[in-house]
Design a protein around this motif. Structure first.
Motif, short mmCIF file in Angstrom:
data_model
loop_
_atom_site.label_atom_id
_atom_site.label_comp_id
_atom_site.label_asym_id
_atom_site.label_seq_id
_atom_site.Cartn_x
_atom_site.Cartn_y
_atom_site.Cartn_z
N ILE A 7 85.03 27.47 15.56
CA ILE A 7 85.29 27.00 16.92
C ILE A 7 83.97 26.82 17.68
CG2 ILE A 7 86.29 27.64 19.16
CD1 ILE A 7 88.61 28.90 17.55
N ILE A 8 83.07 27.78 17.56
CA ILE A 8 81.77 27.67 18.23
C ILE A 8 80.99 26.48 17.69
CG2 ILE A 8 79.53 28.81 18.49
CD1 ILE A 8 81.08 31.47 18.59
N LEU A 9 81.01 26.28 16.39
CA LEU A 9 80.32 25.15 15.79
C LEU A 9 80.91 23.82 16.27
CD1 LEU A 9 78.18 24.20 13.75
CD2 LEU A 9 79.97 24.22 12.04
N LEU A 10 82.21 23.74 16.35
CA LEU A 10 82.86 22.52 16.84
C LEU A 10 82.51 22.24 18.30
CD1 LEU A 10 86.38 22.75 15.18
CD2 LEU A 10 84.53 21.16 14.65
N LEU A 11 82.41 23.26 19.12
CA LEU A 11 82.03 23.06 20.51
C LEU A 11 80.59 22.55 20.63
CD1 LEU A 11 83.67 26.14 22.25
CD2 LEU A 11 84.32 23.74 22.47
N ILE A 12 79.71 23.07 19.81
CA ILE A 12 78.32 22.61 19.83
C ILE A 12 78.23 21.15 19.39
CG2 ILE A 12 76.06 22.90 18.71
CD1 ILE A 12 76.65 25.93 18.73
N VAL A 13 78.94 20.80 18.33
CA VAL A 13 78.95 19.41 17.86
C VAL A 13 79.53 18.49 18.92
CG1 VAL A 13 80.01 17.86 16.17
CG2 VAL A 13 79.00 20.01 15.42
N LEU A 14 80.57 18.92 19.59
CA LEU A 14 81.18 18.11 20.64
C LEU A 14 80.20 17.87 21.79
CD1 LEU A 14 83.77 16.72 21.59
CD2 LEU A 14 84.40 18.86 22.69
N CYS A 15 79.44 18.89 22.16
CA CYS A 15 78.43 18.74 23.22
C CYS A 15 77.41 17.67 22.86
CB CYS A 15 77.71 20.06 23.48
SG CYS A 15 78.69 21.29 24.33
N TRP A 16 76.98 17.66 21.61
CA TRP A 16 75.97 16.68 21.19
C TRP A 16 76.57 15.29 21.05
CZ3 TRP A 16 71.05 17.52 21.76
CH2 TRP A 16 70.60 18.83 21.82
N LEU A 17 77.83 15.19 20.63
CA LEU A 17 78.46 13.86 20.53
C LEU A 17 78.71 13.26 21.91
CD1 LEU A 17 80.99 14.33 17.61
CD2 LEU A 17 78.91 12.96 17.63
N ILE A 18 79.07 14.09 22.86
CA ILE A 18 79.30 13.61 24.22
C ILE A 18 77.99 13.16 24.86
CG2 ILE A 18 79.97 14.39 26.53
CD1 ILE A 18 82.11 16.09 25.19
#
Length: 64
Positions: A7-18
């Motif tokens: 979940i933490i990894l997915l949130l970090i990836v989402l921040c960079w994609l946004i």
């Protein structure tokens, strides 16, 4: 434990994609403008390179 890390990894990836469309939205002429709020005031930084603005925007997203 693996679920929490995922979940933490997915949130970090989402921040960079946004950060990609946010950086492209701030393009003015040949410069990239990054705006953010700091202590109630709007701050504006200007970068000549997409990658500089992208990294800064990505870190701002992670801090938010």
């Amino acid at each position: 434990m693996k679920v929490i890390l995922l979940i933490i990894l997915l949130l970090i990836v989402l921040c960079w994609l946004i950060a990609i469309p946010q950086t492209l939205r701030g393009k003015k002429d040949n410069k990239y403008v990054v705006t953010y709020l700091w202590r109630g005031k709007r701050k504006k930084l200007t970068y000549m390179s997409f990658w500089q603005a992208y990294w800064y925007r990505g870190w701002l997203n992670m801090v938010d």
